[in-house]
Scaffold this active site. Structure first.
Site, PDB file in Angstrom:
ATOM      1  N   ASP A  25      -0.147   5.176   0.969  1.00 16.46           N
ATOM      2  CA  ASP A  25      -0.380   6.139   2.049  1.00 16.46           C
ATOM      3  C   ASP A  25      -0.473   5.439   3.402  1.00 16.46           C
ATOM      4  OD1 ASP A  25      -0.794   8.622   0.394  1.00 16.46           O
ATOM      5  OD2 ASP A  25      -2.374   7.355  -0.432  1.00 16.46           O
ATOM      6  N   ASP A  79       0.868  -1.170   0.000  1.00 16.17           N
ATOM      7  CA  ASP A  79       0.000   0.000   0.000  1.00 16.17           C
ATOM      8  C   ASP A  79       0.914   1.232   0.000  1.00 16.17           C
ATOM      9  OD1 ASP A  79      -2.381   1.604   0.434  1.00 16.17           O
ATOM     10  OD2 ASP A  79      -1.704   1.801   2.501  1.00 16.17           O
ATOM     11  N   ASP A 134      -1.417  -0.703   5.907  1.00 19.26           N
ATOM     12  CA  ASP A 134      -1.716  -0.157   7.229  1.00 19.26           C
ATOM     13  C   ASP A 134      -3.200  -0.093   7.525  1.00 19.26           C
ATOM     14  OD1 ASP A 134      -2.082   2.041   5.312  1.00 19.26           O
ATOM     15  OD2 ASP A 134      -2.415   3.264   7.098  1.00 19.26           O
TER      16      ASP A 134
END
Length: 221
Positions: free
Chosen positions: A8, A6, A164
């Site tokens: 961001d 991922d 995250d």
């Protein structure tokens, strides 16, 4: 292994640049700017959902289309003004160079590539896919697309989805991939612990040792 990151909150801390672009859009359509901390709560499900939450309207509201243009224009012009690497991210990418690296983000692909270009790391990734290319995570379509794009021939568990948020872990689980949740981004470690990821890391500083202790599948041609 095929490592799918991922963006961001996983590789980069981009919350202020996201907030700045969002606030430019809010002001452009006659709304007040919002605090960074509030906008950060809206991140993770693509730009339309970000604006929907910030504006308090449906994702198909015409107001979203009006706000999208100034948001994307501002972000493309200022992709990394305040963006920094997440702890251990740059080191993890360097130490994982013997694996195939990709990015799957719900951010628009052109924005993701603009950020990677500005950080001068685009060439580290075999492929990048983002929101607008297909269904958003937690749908596993992005992972399947990357597997096809890089012609990965390993078993599904040789693909690692690293992120995250619940979107990342959900996509990885649906794809049958190995899942790695990384704390420090947009979600608390306590929230991440409820997602059923195979591994939960305090930061990407722990990833190289985790990879070294795992049996790697051969790289696809």
């Amino acid at each position: 292994m095929l490592l799918v990151f991922d963006l961001d909150g996983t590789l980069i801390d981009s919350r202020r640049d996201i907030a700045d672009a969002c606030n430019v859009a809010l002001v452009a359509v006659g709304r007040h700017a919002l605090p960074i901390e509030e906008i950060a709560k809206f991140v993770g499900d693509g730009v339309r959902n970000l604006l929907s939450r910030a504006l308090g309207c449906a994702a198909d509201d015409p107001l979203i289309d009006r706000a999208l243009v100034p948001l994307i224009d501002h972000y493309m012009a200022h992709p990394i003004t305040h963006t920094t690497w997440m702890p251990g991210a740059r080191e993890a990418l360097n130490l994982a160079s013997d694996h195939v690296l990709c990015v799957a983000t719900n951010k628009r692909t052109k924005l993701a590539i603009a950020i990677l270009d500005a950080l001068r790391v685009t060439d580290k990734f075999a492929a990048v896919t983002g929101g607008g290319d297909g269904p958003l995570k937690p749908d596993p379509a992005a992972i399947h697309w990357l597997v096809d794009k890089v012609r990965w021939t390993g078993e599904p568990r040789s693909v690692w989805m690293i992120g995250d948020g619940p979107q990342d872990i959900g996509a990885g689980v649906a794809a049958g991939a190995t899942t790695v949740a990384v704390a420090g981004g947009f979600h608390s470690k306590e929230r991440l612990a409820t997602l059923g990821a195979d591994y939960l890391l305090d930061s990407l500083l722990e990833l190289p040792a985790l990879l070294k202790g795992s049996s790697a599948s051969p790289r696809s041609p």
